[in-house]
Design a protein around this motif. Structure first.
Motif, PDB file in Angstrom:
ATOM      1  N   SER A 288       0.829  -1.210   0.000  1.00 41.65           N
ATOM      2  CA  SER A 288       0.000   0.000   0.000  1.00 41.65           C
ATOM      3  C   SER A 288       0.860   1.257   0.000  1.00 41.65           C
ATOM      4  CB  SER A 288      -0.946  -0.003   1.206  1.00 41.65           C
ATOM      5  OG  SER A 288      -0.247   0.165   2.429  1.00 41.65           O
ATOM      6  N   LYS A 289       2.011   1.200   0.700  1.00 45.54           N
ATOM      7  CA  LYS A 289       2.900   2.357   0.754  1.00 45.54           C
ATOM      8  C   LYS A 289       3.524   2.629  -0.614  1.00 45.54           C
ATOM      9  CE  LYS A 289       4.895   5.661   3.119  1.00 45.54           C
ATOM     10  NZ  LYS A 289       4.091   6.775   3.652  1.00 45.54           N
ATOM     11  N   LEU A 290       3.936   1.578  -1.295  1.00 46.35           N
ATOM     12  CA  LEU A 290       4.523   1.756  -2.614  1.00 46.35           C
ATOM     13  C   LEU A 290       3.495   2.259  -3.618  1.00 46.35           C
ATOM     14  CD1 LEU A 290       6.935  -1.311  -2.849  1.00 46.35           C
ATOM     15  CD2 LEU A 290       7.593   1.093  -3.094  1.00 46.35           C
ATOM     16  N   LYS A 291       2.272   1.765  -3.530  1.00 44.39           N
ATOM     17  CA  LYS A 291       1.216   2.271  -4.415  1.00 44.39           C
ATOM     18  C   LYS A 291       1.025   3.772  -4.188  1.00 44.39           C
ATOM     19  CE  LYS A 291      -0.243  -1.856  -5.972  1.00 44.39           C
ATOM     20  NZ  LYS A 291      -0.101  -2.309  -7.365  1.00 44.39           N
ATOM     21  N   GLU A 292       0.987   4.145  -2.907  1.00 41.39           N
ATOM     22  CA  GLU A 292       0.806   5.556  -2.546  1.00 41.39           C
ATOM     23  C   GLU A 292       1.927   6.421  -3.113  1.00 41.39           C
ATOM     24  OE1 GLU A 292       1.609   7.943   1.533  1.00 41.39           O
ATOM     25  OE2 GLU A 292       0.288   6.201   1.742  1.00 41.39           O
ATOM     26  N   MET A 293       3.155   5.905  -3.092  1.00 48.43           N
ATOM     27  CA  MET A 293       4.321   6.665  -3.554  1.00 48.43           C
ATOM     28  C   MET A 293       4.452   6.682  -5.076  1.00 48.43           C
ATOM     29  SD  MET A 293       7.078   5.260  -0.720  1.00 48.43           S
ATOM     30  CE  MET A 293       8.475   6.248  -1.252  1.00 48.43           C
ATOM     31  N   CYS A 294       3.709   5.795  -5.763  1.00 50.11           N
ATOM     32  CA  CYS A 294       3.896   5.620  -7.213  1.00 50.11           C
ATOM     33  C   CYS A 294       2.563   5.703  -7.959  1.00 50.11           C
ATOM     34  CB  CYS A 294       4.584   4.284  -7.497  1.00 50.11           C
ATOM     35  SG  CYS A 294       6.167   4.056  -6.689  1.00 50.11           S
ATOM     36  N   ASN A 295       1.857   6.820  -7.810  1.00 50.41           N
ATOM     37  CA  ASN A 295       0.635   7.097  -8.584  1.00 50.41           C
ATOM     38  C   ASN A 295      -0.443   6.022  -8.445  1.00 50.41           C
ATOM     39  OD1 ASN A 295       1.734   9.503  -9.749  1.00 50.41           O
ATOM     40  ND2 ASN A 295       2.928   8.233 -11.130  1.00 50.41           N
ATOM     41  N   ASN A 296      -0.476   5.378  -7.291  1.00 46.79           N
ATOM     42  CA  ASN A 296      -1.447   4.314  -7.017  1.00 46.79           C
ATOM     43  C   ASN A 296      -1.332   3.139  -7.984  1.00 46.79           C
ATOM     44  OD1 ASN A 296      -2.719   5.492  -4.729  1.00 46.79           O
ATOM     45  ND2 ASN A 296      -3.769   6.932  -6.097  1.00 46.79           N
ATOM     46  N   ARG A 297      -0.189   3.031  -8.637  1.00 42.89           N
ATOM     47  CA  ARG A 297       0.056   1.893  -9.520  1.00 42.89           C
ATOM     48  C   ARG A 297       1.145   0.972  -8.980  1.00 42.89           C
ATOM     49  NH1 ARG A 297       0.171   6.200 -13.396  1.00 42.89           N
ATOM     50  NH2 ARG A 297      -1.845   6.395 -14.480  1.00 42.89           N
ATOM     51  N   GLY A 298       2.214   1.564  -8.467  1.00 42.10           N
ATOM     52  CA  GLY A 298       3.362   0.783  -8.018  1.00 42.10           C
ATOM     53  C   GLY A 298       4.554   1.027  -8.908  1.00 42.10           C
ATOM     54  N   PRO A 299       5.733   0.581  -8.498  1.00 35.13           N
ATOM     55  CA  PRO A 299       6.951   0.781  -9.281  1.00 35.13           C
ATOM     56  C   PRO A 299       6.901   0.010 -10.601  1.00 35.13           C
ATOM     57  CG  PRO A 299       7.357  -0.695  -7.435  1.00 35.13           C
ATOM     58  CD  PRO A 299       5.988  -0.135  -7.236  1.00 35.13           C
ATOM     59  N   ASP A 300       7.698   0.466 -11.563  1.00 33.92           N
ATOM     60  CA  ASP A 300       7.799  -0.212 -12.855  1.00 33.92           C
ATOM     61  C   ASP A 300       8.604  -1.504 -12.741  1.00 33.92           C
ATOM     62  OD1 ASP A 300       6.689   2.015 -14.623  1.00 33.92           O
ATOM     63  OD2 ASP A 300       8.336   3.048 -13.600  1.00 33.92           O
ATOM     64  N   ILE A 301       9.652  -1.442 -11.948  1.00 34.11           N
ATOM     65  CA  ILE A 301      10.584  -2.560 -11.787  1.00 34.11           C
ATOM     66  C   ILE A 301      10.789  -2.797 -10.297  1.00 34.11           C
ATOM     67  CG2 ILE A 301      12.943  -3.383 -12.171  1.00 34.11           C
ATOM     68  CD1 ILE A 301      11.609  -3.127 -14.806  1.00 34.11           C
ATOM     69  N   SER A 302      10.775  -4.067  -9.893  1.00 31.97           N
ATOM     70  CA  SER A 302      11.074  -4.422  -8.503  1.00 31.97           C
ATOM     71  C   SER A 302      12.158  -5.490  -8.496  1.00 31.97           C
ATOM     72  CB  SER A 302       9.817  -4.946  -7.799  1.00 31.97           C
ATOM     73  OG  SER A 302       8.842  -3.935  -7.683  1.00 31.97           O
ATOM     74  N   ILE A 303      13.082  -5.360  -7.556  1.00 31.50           N
ATOM     75  CA  ILE A 303      14.198  -6.313  -7.476  1.00 31.50           C
ATOM     76  C   ILE A 303      14.336  -6.798  -6.043  1.00 31.50           C
ATOM     77  CG2 ILE A 303      16.647  -6.694  -7.914  1.00 31.50           C
ATOM     78  CD1 ILE A 303      16.585  -4.365  -9.879  1.00 31.50           C
ATOM     79  N   GLU A 304      14.366  -8.105  -5.883  1.00 33.62           N
ATOM     80  CA  GLU A 304      14.485  -8.732  -4.560  1.00 33.62           C
ATOM     81  C   GLU A 304      15.954  -9.021  -4.276  1.00 33.62           C
ATOM     82  OE1 GLU A 304      15.504 -10.864  -2.414  1.00 33.62           O
ATOM     83  OE2 GLU A 304      14.095 -12.478  -2.091  1.00 33.62           O
ATOM     84  N   CYS A 305      16.521  -8.332  -3.291  1.00 38.36           N
ATOM     85  CA  CYS A 305      17.935  -8.490  -2.930  1.00 38.36           C
ATOM     86  C   CYS A 305      18.066  -8.924  -1.474  1.00 38.36           C
ATOM     87  CB  CYS A 305      18.690  -7.183  -3.148  1.00 38.36           C
ATOM     88  SG  CYS A 305      18.692  -6.596  -4.851  1.00 38.36           S
ATOM     89  N   ALA A 306      17.121  -9.716  -1.010  1.00 40.35           N
ATOM     90  CA  ALA A 306      17.108 -10.105   0.405  1.00 40.35           C
ATOM     91  C   ALA A 306      17.385 -11.590   0.592  1.00 40.35           C
ATOM     92  CB  ALA A 306      15.768  -9.738   1.028  1.00 40.35           C
ATOM     93  N   ALA A 307      16.552 -12.468   0.021  1.00 44.70           N
ATOM     94  CA  ALA A 307      16.674 -13.932   0.073  1.00 44.70           C
ATOM     95  C   ALA A 307      15.444 -14.539   0.726  1.00 44.70           C
ATOM     96  CB  ALA A 307      17.928 -14.405   0.802  1.00 44.70           C
ATOM     97  N   GLY A 308      15.261 -15.820   0.467  1.00 42.90           N
ATOM     98  CA  GLY A 308      14.044 -16.498   0.880  1.00 42.90           C
ATOM     99  C   GLY A 308      14.120 -17.252   2.179  1.00 42.90           C
ATOM    100  N   GLU A 309      15.163 -16.985   2.949  1.00 38.43           N
ATOM    101  CA  GLU A 309      15.364 -17.758   4.178  1.00 38.43           C
ATOM    102  C   GLU A 309      14.691 -17.136   5.401  1.00 38.43           C
ATOM    103  OE1 GLU A 309      19.095 -19.283   6.935  1.00 38.43           O
ATOM    104  OE2 GLU A 309      19.510 -18.392   4.975  1.00 38.43           O
ATOM    105  N   TYR A 310      14.280 -15.880   5.292  1.00 40.09           N
ATOM    106  CA  TYR A 310      13.862 -15.141   6.479  1.00 40.09           C
ATOM    107  C   TYR A 310      12.353 -14.949   6.504  1.00 40.09           C
ATOM    108  CZ  TYR A 310      18.837 -14.349   6.132  1.00 40.09           C
ATOM    109  OH  TYR A 310      20.191 -14.541   6.009  1.00 40.09           O
ATOM    110  N   ALA A 311      11.668 -15.765   7.279  1.00 42.71           N
ATOM    111  CA  ALA A 311      10.206 -15.691   7.372  1.00 42.71           C
ATOM    112  C   ALA A 311       9.793 -14.457   8.160  1.00 42.71           C
ATOM    113  CB  ALA A 311       9.673 -16.952   8.032  1.00 42.71           C
ATOM    114  N   LYS A 312       8.750 -13.788   7.665  1.00 39.15           N
ATOM    115  CA  LYS A 312       8.207 -12.619   8.367  1.00 39.15           C
ATOM    116  C   LYS A 312       7.008 -13.003   9.233  1.00 39.15           C
ATOM    117  CE  LYS A 312       8.121  -8.698   5.919  1.00 39.15           C
ATOM    118  NZ  LYS A 312       7.860  -7.762   4.780  1.00 39.15           N
TER     119      LYS A 312
END
Length: 446
Positions: A288-312
């Motif tokens: 919701s924050k990214l939509k708010e910051m990007c014309n209610n659409r969202g970013p054009d490109i997203s890149i995951e630089c974190a990894a899949g090991e860390y459960a939230k």
């Protein structure tokens, strides 16, 4: 530890493929007769079991094949992906395996068929081991080399092979790493890049992995002029991906993380916007924050630089603990739902195996392009990236927070794991290192 070694025993029972043109499973210099010196020793960082690493004294490695180079290590580092090894998430580790896939040094010895480097040359090593002549290597897609990793379990699990990698378990061929005073580099004339005098080790080291990985994430995901780019993970890969996105013409970069790492980015990269996901208000989400910051659409490109090991969330935490999945889909799902319709998402953080609850519906219905960036083909990029360092377009030292000693690397792993002392990226010196260059952090002893 039991699972990791059980996987290695299974691999031994199944047997390797017959594709490799270089020795497999030489993860430390005394693993077999003729692989380690009987008179000279060195210090190295070894995996000793799940969540346990130690500095050990082992034999100096020997040349065992004619295209080998023995490198006197003058700089190495610890990568976020090393923590997957620490935790035992990457299988087929064996007690005593020497870790470390990013390193530079001085050529100490060369095999009889090595022609492109000589004793005394300053060089940086690619984190992957390429043969230089297979289908992928001819295209400089070195991370997918067909001839340096014969692991059967990896081939069956992924439906294809990847290159051998330094210090990254028997799953990737079983090669001793560079968190050590000496390292054997197979196909040394292919996998070593000479460093010019005007590029110190503290900058040249990061051609080994970080710079190529970040650049590849940006160009492979398709960042172009005018794009708004969101990056999950404010570590070194995320930081350099942000820099490279702007170099490629992105109009804005928004970085998502939490704690002091967000403050680090604000200080070092004031032109990059940030979201601290731990401080979002009630009813707010990253999406919701990214939509708010990007014309209610969202970013054009997203890149995951974190990894899949860390459960939230607790659900994925327990599924991973019980072995029902190896990687959590939470960040990838968040990235997909945050990106504008027909936008692109790239995954460059390490994902080892399988995940549950993947939001395939959002991916399909909204036309999201999901790209597995893969391990970056270092050989494709490292010469042009070296030129960018020389010309001052990029400064890898901006991401380096600590200078440490090799003999303290076991303690550094635990600090890095805890995100303690504001530790981002380290430069680990050895007894062979040159004096610190201008801009290097002061030495920290643990």
């Amino acid at each position: 530890m039991a699972m990791s070694q059980a996987a290695y025993k299974a691999e031994q029972a199944l047997g390797h493929g017959d594709n490799a043109v270089t020795a497999q499973d030489v993860t430390h210099p005394s693993i077999a007769e003729g692989t380690g010196s009987k008179t000279e020793t060195m210090k190295a960082l070894a995996w000793m079991g799940k969540n346990k690493v130690e500095i050990v004294t082992v034999p100096k490695p020997l040349i065992i094949e004619p295209r080998d180079v023995i490198l006197k290590v003058t700089g190495s580092t610890v990568c976020g992906s090393d923590l997957h090894l620490l935790h035992g998430t990457v299988v087929e580790l064996e007690k005593g395996d020497i870790l470390g896939h990013e390193f530079c040094g001085i050529v100490d010895e060369v095999g009889s068929e090595v022609t492109r480097v000589k004793k005394g040359d300053r060089v940086v090593a690619s984190f992957q081991i390429a043969c230089g002549s297979c289908y992928y290597c001819k295209q400089k897609l070195s991370s997918q080399c067909e001839k340096t990793n014969s692991n059967t379990i990896e081939n069956g699990m992924y439906g294809g092979r990847t290159a051998g990698m330094f210090g990254y378990s028997h799953f990737t061929g079983g090669f001793a790493g560079g968190q050590s005073e000496y390292t054997r580099v197979p196909y040394g004339d292919v996998n070593l890049l000479p460093l010019p005098d005007n590029v110190p080790d503290e900058k040249g080291l990061f051609l080994s992995d970080v710079l190529a990985t970040s650049w590849h994430a940006v160009v492979d995901t398709g960042v172009k002029k005018g794009d708004v780019v969101a990056i999950w993970g404010a570590g070194p890969i995320g930081q350099m991906a942000a820099e490279f996105s702007l170099l490629n013409g992105a109009s804005r970069v928004i970085m998502i993380d939490s704690n002091w790492r967000v403050d680090y980015v604000k200080e070092k990269y004031p032109h990059i916007e940030t979201i601290d996901f731990s401080k979002l208000g009630k009813g707010e989400s990253v999406t919701s924050k990214l939509k708010e910051m990007c014309n209610n659409r969202g970013p054009d490109i997203s890149i995951e630089c974190a990894a899949g090991e860390y459960a939230k969330g607790w659900g994925h935490y327990f599924e991973m603990m019980l072995g029902l999945e190896t990687d959590t889909s939470e960040i990838v799902n968040e990235m997909i739902t945050s990106t504008r319709n027909f936008g692109s998402c790239g995954i460059t953080g390490v994902y080892v195996g399988f995940t549950n609850h993947f939001n395939i519906g959002s991916l399909m219905e909204r036309g999201i392009r999901l790209i597995g960036n893969g391990q970056a083909p270092v050989h494709k990029y490292w010469e042009s990236l070296l030129k960018m360092i020389q010309e001052g377009q990029i400064d890898p030292l901006k991401m380096v927070s600590h200078r440490v000693r090799l003999e303290d690397l076991d303690k550094v792993y635990y600090k890095f794991e805890e995100k303690a002392d504001g530790m981002q990226k380290v430069f680990a010196e050895t007894r062979f290192s040159a004096p610190a260059c201008n801009g290097s952090p002061a030495l920290t002893k643990y």
